[in-house]
Design a protein around this motif. Structure first.
Motif, PDB file in Angstrom:
ATOM      1  N   ARG A  67       0.429   1.276  -0.680  1.00 28.80           N
ATOM      2  CA  ARG A  67      -0.077  -0.005  -1.179  1.00 28.80           C
ATOM      3  C   ARG A  67      -0.561  -0.920  -0.050  1.00 28.80           C
ATOM      4  O   ARG A  67      -1.458  -1.742  -0.239  1.00 28.80           O
ATOM      5  CB  ARG A  67       0.998  -0.710  -2.003  1.00 28.80           C
ATOM      6  CG  ARG A  67       1.098  -0.200  -3.410  1.00 28.80           C
ATOM      7  CD  ARG A  67      -0.126  -0.620  -4.229  1.00 28.80           C
ATOM      8  NE  ARG A  67      -0.218   0.178  -5.453  1.00 28.80           N
ATOM      9  CZ  ARG A  67      -1.025   1.215  -5.616  1.00 28.80           C
ATOM     10  NH1 ARG A  67      -1.836   1.584  -4.639  1.00 28.80           N
ATOM     11  NH2 ARG A  67      -1.060   1.881  -6.746  1.00 28.80           N
ATOM     12  N   TRP A  70      -4.100   0.946   0.718  1.00 28.84           N
ATOM     13  CA  TRP A  70      -5.019   1.083  -0.407  1.00 28.84           C
ATOM     14  C   TRP A  70      -4.420   0.428  -1.653  1.00 28.84           C
ATOM     15  O   TRP A  70      -3.781   1.083  -2.474  1.00 28.84           O
ATOM     16  CB  TRP A  70      -5.311   2.555  -0.696  1.00 28.84           C
ATOM     17  CG  TRP A  70      -6.048   3.242   0.399  1.00 28.84           C
ATOM     18  CD1 TRP A  70      -7.382   3.156   0.672  1.00 28.84           C
ATOM     19  CD2 TRP A  70      -5.505   4.135   1.371  1.00 28.84           C
ATOM     20  NE1 TRP A  70      -7.695   3.930   1.761  1.00 28.84           N
ATOM     21  CE2 TRP A  70      -6.570   4.541   2.211  1.00 28.84           C
ATOM     22  CE3 TRP A  70      -4.216   4.614   1.630  1.00 28.84           C
ATOM     23  CZ2 TRP A  70      -6.384   5.407   3.276  1.00 28.84           C
ATOM     24  CZ3 TRP A  70      -4.040   5.482   2.689  1.00 28.84           C
ATOM     25  CH2 TRP A  70      -5.111   5.872   3.495  1.00 28.84           C
ATOM     26  N   GLU A  72      -5.676  -0.365  -4.405  1.00 27.71           N
ATOM     27  CA  GLU A  72      -6.199   0.108  -5.685  1.00 27.71           C
ATOM     28  C   GLU A  72      -5.999   1.598  -5.918  1.00 27.71           C
ATOM     29  O   GLU A  72      -6.396   2.123  -6.959  1.00 27.71           O
ATOM     30  CB  GLU A  72      -7.695  -0.219  -5.783  1.00 27.71           C
ATOM     31  CG  GLU A  72      -8.033  -1.692  -5.628  1.00 27.71           C
ATOM     32  CD  GLU A  72      -7.346  -2.545  -6.681  1.00 27.71           C
ATOM     33  OE1 GLU A  72      -7.228  -2.080  -7.830  1.00 27.71           O
ATOM     34  OE2 GLU A  72      -6.920  -3.668  -6.357  1.00 27.71           O
ATOM     35  N   ASN A  96       1.413   3.076 -10.472  1.00 25.36           N
ATOM     36  CA  ASN A  96       0.641   2.744 -11.677  1.00 25.36           C
ATOM     37  C   ASN A  96       1.242   3.355 -12.929  1.00 25.36           C
ATOM     38  O   ASN A  96       1.096   2.812 -14.026  1.00 25.36           O
ATOM     39  CB  ASN A  96      -0.797   3.258 -11.533  1.00 25.36           C
ATOM     40  CG  ASN A  96      -1.521   2.608 -10.380  1.00 25.36           C
ATOM     41  OD1 ASN A  96      -1.502   3.131  -9.270  1.00 25.36           O
ATOM     42  ND2 ASN A  96      -2.152   1.481 -10.624  1.00 25.36           N
ATOM     43  N   HIS A 118     -10.261   4.504 -14.691  1.00 22.95           N
ATOM     44  CA  HIS A 118     -10.133   3.064 -14.442  1.00 22.95           C
ATOM     45  C   HIS A 118     -10.504   2.704 -13.014  1.00 22.95           C
ATOM     46  O   HIS A 118     -10.917   1.576 -12.742  1.00 22.95           O
ATOM     47  CB  HIS A 118      -8.695   2.606 -14.703  1.00 22.95           C
ATOM     48  CG  HIS A 118      -8.351   2.550 -16.160  1.00 22.95           C
ATOM     49  ND1 HIS A 118      -7.068   2.334 -16.624  1.00 22.95           N
ATOM     50  CD2 HIS A 118      -9.125   2.686 -17.268  1.00 22.95           C
ATOM     51  CE1 HIS A 118      -7.072   2.338 -17.951  1.00 22.95           C
ATOM     52  NE2 HIS A 118      -8.304   2.555 -18.354  1.00 22.95           N
ATOM     53  N   ASN A 119     -10.346   3.652 -12.106  1.00 26.01           N
ATOM     54  CA  ASN A 119     -10.560   3.356 -10.687  1.00 26.01           C
ATOM     55  C   ASN A 119     -11.825   3.993 -10.129  1.00 26.01           C
ATOM     56  O   ASN A 119     -12.029   3.977  -8.920  1.00 26.01           O
ATOM     57  CB  ASN A 119      -9.346   3.828  -9.868  1.00 26.01           C
ATOM     58  CG  ASN A 119      -8.144   2.931 -10.070  1.00 26.01           C
ATOM     59  OD1 ASN A 119      -7.961   1.947  -9.378  1.00 26.01           O
ATOM     60  ND2 ASN A 119      -7.321   3.274 -11.054  1.00 26.01           N
ATOM     61  N   ALA A 122     -13.918   2.350  -7.393  1.00 27.86           N
ATOM     62  CA  ALA A 122     -13.252   1.134  -6.922  1.00 27.86           C
ATOM     63  C   ALA A 122     -12.548   1.315  -5.586  1.00 27.86           C
ATOM     64  O   ALA A 122     -12.215   0.349  -4.917  1.00 27.86           O
ATOM     65  CB  ALA A 122     -12.234   0.670  -7.960  1.00 27.86           C
ATOM     66  N   LEU A 123     -12.295   2.570  -5.211  1.00 28.12           N
ATOM     67  CA  LEU A 123     -11.518   2.805  -3.999  1.00 28.12           C
ATOM     68  C   LEU A 123     -12.379   2.656  -2.748  1.00 28.12           C
ATOM     69  O   LEU A 123     -13.475   3.186  -2.669  1.00 28.12           O
ATOM     70  CB  LEU A 123     -10.903   4.216  -4.038  1.00 28.12           C
ATOM     71  CG  LEU A 123      -9.961   4.493  -5.208  1.00 28.12           C
ATOM     72  CD1 LEU A 123      -9.441   5.912  -5.109  1.00 28.12           C
ATOM     73  CD2 LEU A 123      -8.816   3.498  -5.219  1.00 28.12           C
TER      74      LEU A 123
END
Length: 227
Positions: A67, A70, A72, A96, A118-119, A122-123
Motif C-alpha cells: 500500500r 501502490w 491502487e 481489497n 475496477h482497476n 488505474a495502476l
C-alpha cells in the motif's frame, strides 16, 4: 495480466497457479512474505494474492508494504483465518478482498475479475530506471551495464538474462524458469543452452572481479548473490 501469489502451502499454491494459468493469467509464486516483497518491488503486477500466516513476513505487513508503494494495486487475502477480527485486520492493512480457505476456485476467479475490471488502467507502477546490486549497475534506459565503473558489453540476450537475474537476486532460479521467462520457451533437458549462456555471462560479469555474483546450485539452478 500478471499476478503474484504469496502462499507457503505448496499444494494450494500449485493448484491456484495452475487454475489461473488455465484462464490466461501469468502467475509468479513466492513461498514467504519477504520473497513476495522483493518480487513486488522488482516487478510490475496487476494483482496480488497473499496468505496471512507466512514465513519471514506475514501477509498483513506485506499488505501494508504494498500500500505504501501502490495505493491502487488490488490485493486479495486468501487465508484460513476467518474470524471477524482477522478480516478487519486484513481490511485495515489495505486488502481489497478476503477469501477464507477452503474456497471454491470459481469464486476466487470471479473476485479477481471484478477487482481487475475496477482497476483497469488505474495502476501507475513506479518507473525503474536502473537495477543495482553490489558493485554492478544496469541502466535500463541506456542499456549500459557497468561494474566498479567499468562498462561491460553484453549481447541483447545476455542483457535480458542478467536483467532477470537482477530482478530476482538472491533467489534460486531453475533452468526451466529461466527458459520460460528469458527465452519464452519450455526447457528441453536434453540441451544445455542455459548453461552456455550462463558461462558467457560469467566471463563478462565475474571473471575479472574478486567478488563473484553468479553461482550454480547443483541440481537446482542458479542464484545471483554476493559470494
Amino acid at each position: 495480466m500478471n499476478l503474484l501469489l504469496v502462499e507457503d502451502d505448496l499444494r494450494v499454491s500449485e493448484l491456484v497457479k495452475r487454475g489461473l494459468e488455465e484462464h490466461g493469467y501469468q502467475v509468479t509464486l513466492a513461498y514467504d512474505g519477504l520473497m513476495g516483497k522483493k518480487l513486488m518491488v522488482a516487478n510490475r503486477y496487476d494483482l496480488i494474492i497473499t496468505d496471512i500466516v507466512l514465513p519471514q513476513l506475514n501477509g498483513i505487513e506485506l499488505c501494508r508494504e504494498i500500500r505504501q508503494l501502490w495505493p491502487e494495486l488490488p490485493i486479495i487475502m486468501l487465508t484460513a483465518l476467518g474470524t471477524t477480527e482477522d478480516k478487519l485486520d486484513g481490511f485495515d492493512a489495505g486488502t481489497n478482498d478476503y477469501l477464507v480457505k477452503p474456497f471454491d476456485f470459481r469464486e476466487l476467479h470471479a473476485r479477481i475479475k471484478v477487482l481487475l475490471s475496477h482497476n483497469a488502467g488505474a495502476l501507475q507502477a513506479p518507473i525503474i530506471k536502473s537495477l543495482k546490486y553490489a558493485d554492478l549497475e544496469m541502466n535500463l534506459q541506456t542499456n549500459v551495464v557497468s561494474r566498479m565503473g567499468e562498462e561491460i558489453n553484453l549481447t541483447p540476450k545476455e542483457f535480458k538474462l542478467l536483467e532477470y537475474m537482477l530482478r530476482n537476486k538472491e533467489r534460486i532460479l531453475t533452468r526451466t524458469e529461466i527458459a520460460e521467462k528469458v527465452w519464452d520457451t519450455h526447457f528441453d533437458t536434453g540441451t544445455n543452452f542455459i548453461d552456455v549462456y550462463m558461462n558467457y555471462l560469467r566471463k563478462k560479469i565475474d571473471k575479472n572481479f574478486e567478488n563473484k555474483l553468479i553461482h550454480t546450485k547443483t541440481g537446482m539452478g542458479f542464484i545471483f548473490k554476493e559470494s
